[in-house]
Design an enzyme around this catalytic site. Structure first.
Site, PDB file in Angstrom:
ATOM      1  N   CYS A  10       0.829  -1.195   0.000  1.00 45.68           N
ATOM      2  CA  CYS A  10       0.000   0.000   0.000  1.00 45.68           C
ATOM      3  C   CYS A  10       0.867   1.251   0.000  1.00 45.68           C
ATOM      4  CB  CYS A  10      -0.919  -0.006   1.225  1.00 45.68           C
ATOM      5  SG  CYS A  10      -1.914  -1.512   1.361  1.00 45.68           S
ATOM      6  N   ARG A  65      -4.754   1.476  -0.660  1.00 47.35           N
ATOM      7  CA  ARG A  65      -4.654   0.090  -0.212  1.00 47.35           C
ATOM      8  C   ARG A  65      -4.857  -0.913  -1.335  1.00 47.35           C
ATOM      9  NH1 ARG A  65      -8.946  -3.291   3.312  1.00 47.35           N
ATOM     10  NH2 ARG A  65      -7.587  -4.956   4.051  1.00 47.35           N
ATOM     11  N   LEU A  66      -4.018  -1.945  -1.327  1.00 43.92           N
ATOM     12  CA  LEU A  66      -4.242  -3.160  -2.095  1.00 43.92           C
ATOM     13  C   LEU A  66      -4.884  -4.143  -1.132  1.00 43.92           C
ATOM     14  CD1 LEU A  66      -3.740  -4.843  -4.723  1.00 43.92           C
ATOM     15  CD2 LEU A  66      -1.636  -5.632  -3.630  1.00 43.92           C
ATOM     16  N   GLY A 104       2.961  -2.749   4.647  1.00 44.71           N
ATOM     17  CA  GLY A 104       3.845  -3.901   4.783  1.00 44.71           C
ATOM     18  C   GLY A 104       3.185  -5.087   5.424  1.00 44.71           C
ATOM     19  N   GLU A 105       3.980  -5.894   6.103  1.00 43.01           N
ATOM     20  CA  GLU A 105       3.533  -7.141   6.708  1.00 43.01           C
ATOM     21  C   GLU A 105       4.072  -7.267   8.127  1.00 43.01           C
ATOM     22  OE1 GLU A 105       1.641  -9.330   5.262  1.00 43.01           O
ATOM     23  OE2 GLU A 105       1.738  -8.737   3.158  1.00 43.01           O
ATOM     24  N   ASP A 107      -3.272  -7.993   9.834  1.00 43.93           N
ATOM     25  CA  ASP A 107      -2.058  -8.235  10.603  1.00 43.93           C
ATOM     26  C   ASP A 107      -1.498  -6.942  11.197  1.00 43.93           C
ATOM     27  OD1 ASP A 107      -1.601  -7.793   7.692  1.00 43.93           O
ATOM     28  OD2 ASP A 107       0.496  -7.680   8.303  1.00 43.93           O
ATOM     29  N   SER A 119      37.084 -12.417  -5.538  1.00 44.10           N
ATOM     30  CA  SER A 119      38.414 -12.982  -5.280  1.00 44.10           C
ATOM     31  C   SER A 119      39.343 -12.807  -6.462  1.00 44.10           C
ATOM     32  CB  SER A 119      38.293 -14.479  -4.961  1.00 44.10           C
ATOM     33  OG  SER A 119      37.974 -15.220  -6.139  1.00 44.10           O
TER      34      SER A 119
END
Length: 755
Positions: free
Chosen positions: A17, A67-68, A93-94, A116, A404
């Site tokens: 979002c 918002r999604l 986010g989550e 959440d 390297s």
């Protein structure tokens, strides 16, 4: 074996979002124009959240949330507001451990949604500035607290989710993308040329840096990762509360090596399980390497669809073939998203992508990934999240072999030490000659301490800090914007902060064993992947062998329509001050003739700077790039005719006529050396060994622009079938050019007979 149908696991809501807002920090109220400005800021973020748009105003502060919606469309609306209306919180986010966190409120708090992120509000109400200490996830958060008269802006520990701010004397602006800030009249809109050109991430200079990431625009800053910015609404006083930092290595011997390998496997499995929880279909971007293969194997029980990039480069370096093999071994469907040789972004398409990304580092990776997300959404309409292998290389030794220089771990550490020393002595360049101005350094690294104490005590630790900065400056930006611009959320299991903490604390004594060529990951996933996958060398997406195909595509993009993108970049407000017009055009012409004459991605970054400079002045609307629709190519033979459309098809027939391109010469070494050279614009590009390629050398010398290929082959004593690969490569590299067939002579006019 056929793949099972995709499994959708109900529970956590995905929140890809956008947050935007502003506040007065001098105690004054917002003006009457605030509503319109806030709506403009929100609309700038519409691609991030196409499903819903909410606004909240207080006397001194306001915020919007686009918002999604993947779960609880009504109850999960944001911002979340406390019962007394005094605390307003929005999160993009989550929160992966939200169930565990919610249990701590059982019997005390009535949650209003299944989101959440709602738990963040209650954690803040209870713990204040300590509310993120136990949160695991990826997030950008804004809190308006009217009780304390403060605005809080926070990001997750690693900075996976974006959040930007601008401060003036009496106003603070914040948003998930810079374009949202530009919608407010108080935000300056000016590219920061001098800082951008000096940034190591843009120039790719071989030096380490751990400075704060740049935003590329003047007076626009990142909210720091792992921190909460606390801004007073009374007087603007600002404090930064850091709740996480990259930890130091542990003491050797306190834990065995096996502990780190076992913990790596356990934490990765846990992280993947949490990333699979959603109310929508989840897919995975599968390359031919180890990292995405490990994530795919841990997700395979869900039957998820895999998506891979199919380009000329990924065919030549075998990345696409390895990806298909991995999917087949795991019994999963694999969509090979094809980019034909003629798929070149148009100038308009590139400008849209660049504005979506907001960074001059926009390049081939951003284009390919954005198009893959676009394909995934069209192919699987219910898909709203993609798993990625991003972040594994930076913290597990993924670049150790490459850095390297063809040597071993000691060479890798030695090169890191050189870069650390170079950084330490940056302001003492006259001193660095003792190490870098001679074949054999005349001073020990202990001498560096006189100028920068402790700077080279732990080069690998400095390297980790550099890579951490690199992730925030480049990788997270790529993943967030390419996904969000297509209505998808990118999930990155390797960037669970518990995994990063584990890898950062590996004792120095164990680094050689565990971090050389990513052994810690190879051993951690040994039980879930076939040996042939685990032993694969690191692949670099479109790079490595075959990268010329990608570079050719983007060289042609810059040259389109009379160098349209270049000309626009050169017309930007400060282009004349910073860019050399003649040399930019000259560099592009050289790249057209010979891809090895320079680095097209470096040229693209300079052009991007000019384009962004223009966009900052005349801000474009937020639109998703809309070129030709990506398509799938089902390949069974990666060396057969099925993949020919990915490569430029030069006409090579027996009647074709070729000549050496302008600026190309074939020169012999001294007599008896059995060596000749292909020289392009005065520089040696290729070496021809007479003992192995004498026939090719004779053929090259026979291309005079007049004789047909059949005659040149006969004179050189070789066959077309044997020479075709070398002809293909030489035409593609611009060493040869075809001579257009002459138009047939016109038939003579009939002459009237004379009497």
């Amino acid at each position: 074996m056929s793949a099972p149908p995709p499994v959708v696991t109900r529970g956590i809501g995905s929140h890809m979002c956008g947050i935007a807002g502003f506040a007065h920090t001098d105690g004054s109220a917002l003006h009457g124009s605030a509503d319109g400005i806030l709506r403009d800021m929100a609309h700038a973020l519409r691609p991030r959240g196409p499903d819903d748009m909410q606004f909240h105003h207080t006397e001194q502060a306001c915020m919007s949330f686009t918002r999604l919606a993947l779960i609880d469309p009504e109850g999960g609306r944001q911002p979340f507001i406390s019962e007394d209306g005094n605390v307003i919180l929005a999160a993009n986010g989550e929160v992966y451990n939200y169930r565990e966190l919610r249990k701590g409120f059982e019997g005390r708090v009535a949650f209003r949604s299944d989101s959440d992120c709602e738990v963040l509000l209650h954690l803040y109400l209870e713990k204040g500035l300590d509310f993120l200490d136990d949160v695991r996830g990826m997030f950008g958060i804004a809190v308006i607290d009217l009780r304390e008269q403060r605005l809080l802006l926070a990001r997750d520990r690693l900075g996976i989710k974006p959040l930007f701010l601008h401060r003036s004397r009496e106003t603070v602006l914040f948003g998930s993308e810079i374009k949202a800030l530009f919608a407010h009249p108080a935000c300056p809109r000016e590219l920061d040329w001098s800082r951008a050109l000096a940034d190591q991430g843009l120039s790719s200079a071989p030096v380490m840096t751990d400075e704060e990431p740049v935003t590329w625009f003047k007076d626009v800053d990142h909210v720091p990762s792992g921190a909460i910015v606390n801004i007073s609404l009374r007087d603007g006083a600002t404090r930064v509360h850091r709740y996480w930092e990259l930890p130091a290595p542990a003491e050797a011997g306190s834990l065995p090596e096996s502990f780190f390998v076992q913990s790596m496997g356990d934490l990765l499995a846990s992280s993947v399980r949490e990333c699979l929880i959603a109310d929508a279909e989840i897919g995975v971007f599968l390359s031919g390497g180890l990292d995405s293969a490990a994530i795919t194997a841990l997700s395979a029980h869900t039957g998820l669809h895999t998506f891979s990039a199919l380009t000329g480069s990924t065919v030549v370096n075998r990345d696409a073939q390895y990806a298909r093999q991995t999917a087949d071994l795991l019994g999963l469907p694999n969509h090979q998203v094809a980019f034909g040789a003629d798929r070149i972004p148009s100038p308009d398409e590139w400008r849209l992508l660049l504005w979506l990304m907001e960074t001059p580092q926009c390049g081939p990776e951003q284009f390919y990934k954005s198009e893959m997300y676009r394909f995934a959404r069209a192919e699987r309409p219910e898909l709203k999240a993609i798993l990625l292998g991003s972040g594994a290389d930076e913290f597990s030794g993924g670049y150790s072999v490459a850095l390297s220089g063809g040597g071993d771990w000691e060479d890798f550490e030695g090169n890191l030490r050189t870069m650390a020393r170079r950084k330490a002595l940056g302001s003492q360049s006259s001193v660095s000659v003792w190490w870098e101005g001679t074949d054999l350094p005349l001073l020990s690294d202990d001498a560096v301490a006189a100028y920068a104490p402790g700077a080279v005590d732990d080069p690998y630790g400095s390297y980790l800090s550099w890579k951490f900065r690199d992730m925030q400056q480049y990788n997270f930006w790529v993943e967030d914007r390419t996904a969000s611009g297509n209505g998808v959320e990118a999930r990155v299991p390797f960037l669970d902060h518990r995994i990063i903490e584990l890898l950062a604390t590996v004792p120095r004594a164990y680094r050689k064993r565990l971090f050389w060529d990513k052994q810690v990951i190879r051993e951690a996933v040994r039980d879930i992947l076939p040996a042939e996958v685990i032993s694969r060398p690191k692949l670099a997406f479109y790079e490595g062998e075959g990268v010329r195909h990608t570079h050719r595509t983007f060289t042609r993009m810059l040259a389109q329509n009379g160098d349209e993108l270049v000309e626009q970049a050169l017309s930007s407000p400060r282009a004349a001050q910073y860019l050399d017009r003649a040399n930019i055009h000259r560099a592009l012409r050289r790249l057209e003739r010979d891809q090895s004459s320079g680095h097209v991605e470096l040229l693209m970054r300079v052009v991007n700077l000019g384009l962004l400079d223009l966009m900052a002045v005349d801000v474009p609307g937020s639109r998703t790039p809309n070129g030709p629709a990506p398509y799938e190519l089902r390949v069974t033979d990666f060396e057969g005719p099925e993949v020919q459309e990915l490569f430029p098809q030069a006409r090579i027939e027996e009647d074709s006529v070729f000549r050496l391109a302008e600026g190309v010469l074939v020169l012999d070494d001294v007599q008896g050396a059995n060596t000749s050279y292909v020289v392009v614009d005065g520089s040696i590009r290729f070496v021809i060994d007479h003992l192995t390629h004498a026939d090719w050398l004779r053929l090259l010398r026979g291309f005079d622009g007049r004789r047909p290929l059949a005659q040149a082959l006969a004179d050189a004593g070789c066959e077309l079938a044997a020479m075709r690969p070398l002809l293909d490569g030489s035409l593609e590299a611009g060493l040869l050019e075809a001579v257009p067939a002459a138009a047939p002579a016109a038939a003579p006019e009939p002459v009237a007979p004379t009497l």
